[in-house]
Motif scaffolding. Structure first.
Motif, PDB file in Angstrom:
ATOM      1  N   ALA A  92       3.941  59.720  54.566  1.00 13.45           N
ATOM      2  CA  ALA A  92       5.167  60.505  54.342  1.00 13.45           C
ATOM      3  C   ALA A  92       5.910  59.916  53.149  1.00 13.45           C
ATOM      4  O   ALA A  92       5.886  58.707  52.934  1.00 13.45           O
ATOM      5  CB  ALA A  92       6.062  60.455  55.573  1.00 13.45           C
ATOM      6  N   GLU A  93       6.542  60.775  52.380  1.00 12.09           N
ATOM      7  CA  GLU A  93       7.332  60.265  51.259  1.00 12.09           C
ATOM      8  C   GLU A  93       8.557  59.537  51.808  1.00 12.09           C
ATOM      9  O   GLU A  93       9.228  60.021  52.711  1.00 12.09           O
ATOM     10  CB  GLU A  93       7.797  61.394  50.341  1.00 12.09           C
ATOM     11  CG  GLU A  93       8.595  60.849  49.158  1.00 12.09           C
ATOM     12  CD  GLU A  93       9.062  61.907  48.193  1.00 12.09           C
ATOM     13  OE1 GLU A  93       8.835  61.714  46.993  1.00 12.09           O
ATOM     14  OE2 GLU A  93       9.651  62.912  48.642  1.00 12.09           O
ATOM     15  N   LEU A  94       8.815  58.376  51.260  1.00  8.01           N
ATOM     16  CA  LEU A  94      10.001  57.627  51.641  1.00  8.01           C
ATOM     17  C   LEU A  94      11.161  58.042  50.757  1.00  8.01           C
ATOM     18  O   LEU A  94      11.014  58.127  49.539  1.00  8.01           O
ATOM     19  CB  LEU A  94       9.782  56.130  51.455  1.00  8.01           C
ATOM     20  CG  LEU A  94       8.938  55.387  52.445  1.00  8.01           C
ATOM     21  CD1 LEU A  94       8.915  53.913  52.099  1.00  8.01           C
ATOM     22  CD2 LEU A  94       9.428  55.593  53.853  1.00  8.01           C
ATOM     23  N   ASP A  95      12.301  58.251  51.381  1.00 10.83           N
ATOM     24  CA  ASP A  95      13.516  58.443  50.596  1.00 10.83           C
ATOM     25  C   ASP A  95      14.045  57.104  50.128  1.00 10.83           C
ATOM     26  O   ASP A  95      14.519  56.985  49.007  1.00 10.83           O
ATOM     27  CB  ASP A  95      14.582  59.169  51.424  1.00 10.83           C
ATOM     28  CG  ASP A  95      14.361  60.667  51.437  1.00 10.83           C
ATOM     29  OD1 ASP A  95      14.434  61.275  50.362  1.00 10.83           O
ATOM     30  OD2 ASP A  95      14.096  61.216  52.518  1.00 10.83           O
ATOM     31  N   MET A  96      13.982  56.073  50.987  1.00 12.64           N
ATOM     32  CA  MET A  96      14.569  54.793  50.609  1.00 12.64           C
ATOM     33  C   MET A  96      13.735  53.624  51.088  1.00 12.64           C
ATOM     34  O   MET A  96      13.246  53.604  52.216  1.00 12.64           O
ATOM     35  CB  MET A  96      15.975  54.645  51.188  1.00 12.64           C
ATOM     36  CG  MET A  96      16.670  53.371  50.702  1.00 12.64           C
ATOM     37  SD  MET A  96      18.363  53.178  51.280  1.00 12.64           S
ATOM     38  CE  MET A  96      18.089  52.559  52.932  1.00 12.64           C
ATOM     39  N   LEU A  97      13.619  52.638  50.206  1.00 14.69           N
ATOM     40  CA  LEU A  97      13.077  51.326  50.532  1.00 14.69           C
ATOM     41  C   LEU A  97      14.178  50.327  50.224  1.00 14.69           C
ATOM     42  O   LEU A  97      14.753  50.354  49.131  1.00 14.69           O
ATOM     43  CB  LEU A  97      11.839  51.018  49.678  1.00 14.69           C
ATOM     44  CG  LEU A  97      11.270  49.604  49.804  1.00 14.69           C
ATOM     45  CD1 LEU A  97      10.726  49.348  51.206  1.00 14.69           C
ATOM     46  CD2 LEU A  97      10.190  49.363  48.758  1.00 14.69           C
ATOM     47  N   SER A  98      14.496  49.477  51.180  1.00 17.30           N
ATOM     48  CA  SER A  98      15.526  48.457  50.974  1.00 17.30           C
ATOM     49  C   SER A  98      14.896  47.085  51.161  1.00 17.30           C
ATOM     50  O   SER A  98      14.256  46.817  52.183  1.00 17.30           O
ATOM     51  CB  SER A  98      16.674  48.666  51.965  1.00 17.30           C
ATOM     52  OG  SER A  98      17.698  47.724  51.739  1.00 17.30           O
ATOM     53  N   ILE A  99      15.081  46.229  50.163  1.00 18.16           N
ATOM     54  CA  ILE A  99      14.446  44.914  50.130  1.00 18.16           C
ATOM     55  C   ILE A  99      15.526  43.838  50.122  1.00 18.16           C
ATOM     56  O   ILE A  99      16.317  43.764  49.184  1.00 18.16           O
ATOM     57  CB  ILE A  99      13.562  44.772  48.864  1.00 18.16           C
ATOM     58  CG1 ILE A  99      12.527  45.897  48.797  1.00 18.16           C
ATOM     59  CG2 ILE A  99      12.909  43.396  48.819  1.00 18.16           C
ATOM     60  CD1 ILE A  99      11.781  45.975  47.468  1.00 18.16           C
ATOM     61  N   ASP A 100      15.537  43.012  51.162  1.00 19.85           N
ATOM     62  CA  ASP A 100      16.546  41.955  51.270  1.00 19.85           C
ATOM     63  C   ASP A 100      15.953  40.769  52.014  1.00 19.85           C
ATOM     64  O   ASP A 100      16.135  40.624  53.220  1.00 19.85           O
ATOM     65  CB  ASP A 100      17.784  42.479  51.997  1.00 19.85           C
ATOM     66  CG  ASP A 100      18.878  41.425  52.117  1.00 19.85           C
ATOM     67  OD1 ASP A 100      18.681  40.269  51.702  1.00 19.85           O
ATOM     68  OD2 ASP A 100      19.952  41.764  52.644  1.00 19.85           O
ATOM     69  N   ILE A 101      15.221  39.932  51.294  1.00 20.23           N
ATOM     70  CA  ILE A 101      14.638  38.753  51.934  1.00 20.23           C
ATOM     71  C   ILE A 101      15.146  37.449  51.324  1.00 20.23           C
ATOM     72  O   ILE A 101      14.644  36.380  51.643  1.00 20.23           O
ATOM     73  CB  ILE A 101      13.096  38.806  51.944  1.00 20.23           C
ATOM     74  CG1 ILE A 101      12.528  38.928  50.541  1.00 20.23           C
ATOM     75  CG2 ILE A 101      12.614  39.932  52.830  1.00 20.23           C
ATOM     76  CD1 ILE A 101      11.019  38.769  50.479  1.00 20.23           C
TER      77      ILE A 101
END
Length: 187
Positions: free
Chosen positions: A96-105
């Protein structure tokens, strides 16, 4: 911007970006969510979005599972690395197409984004090191064992992320007021 569940007014920034670009399937993936109560996708989840959270801490993942039982979010207790990032995100996106990827590591954020080749989310929110001026293009060396020590020796400068974003076909469209998260929209 405004804050509902985000750290620094990212909820409002994200809402405004999607107001301008529209939404697709209203799906997200976020990693580095701790217990889910202060992250970039919780407000979306409560508005009917669905997705996945990846959290490296077993204790935080367990609390998130308890806090969000019954919500359409898959919570995965796993450490995301350069080596597993692309396959893990691809599996969780499930074609499925992602609307948002959030990266916080807090450490290898830019290395992880660079490693994600298969999935091309419409919006990427990524933590950056605001201690470095935007014109500086610096990132910490790749170190899979690196754990954030609370200092400002972490992640990448906004300038380094902007170069990475352009190479991946994204444009920088804004940052959180506190200088913690940058937002990139797919060209």
């Amino acid at each position: 911007g405004f804050k509902v569940y985000s750290q620094n007014h990212e909820d409002g920034k994200i809402e405004e970006i999607f107001r301008r670009i529209g939404t697709g399937q209203r799906r997200f993936i976020e990693f580095g969510v701790e217990n889910g109560l202060e992250c970039n996708s919780t407000f979306l989840l409560l508005q009917g979005w669905s997705g996945a959270w990846i959290e490296g801490s077993p204790e935080n993942a367990k609390v998130a599972m308890r806090n969000f039982a019954g919500y359409p979010v898959k919570i995965v207790n796993n450490y995301i690395t350069v080596e597993n990032a692309d396959s893990l995100i691809t599996e969780l996106a499930a074609d499925a197409e992602l609307d948002m990827l959030s990266i916080d590591i807090d450490t290898m954020d830019d290395w992880i984004w660079d490693a994600i080749k298969t999935v091309k989310p419409r919006l990427v929110g990524i933590e950056y090191n605001a201690a470095l001026p935007p014109h500086i293009r610096k990132t910490v060396a790749h170190d899979p064992q690196m754990v954030w020590d609370g200092s400002n020796f972490s992640g990448a400068s906004l300038g380094a992320l902007e170069v990475l974003g352009r190479s991946k076909g994204y444009s920088l469209v804004g940052c959180s007021v506190a200088g913690v998260n940058a937002f990139f929209v797919r060209d």
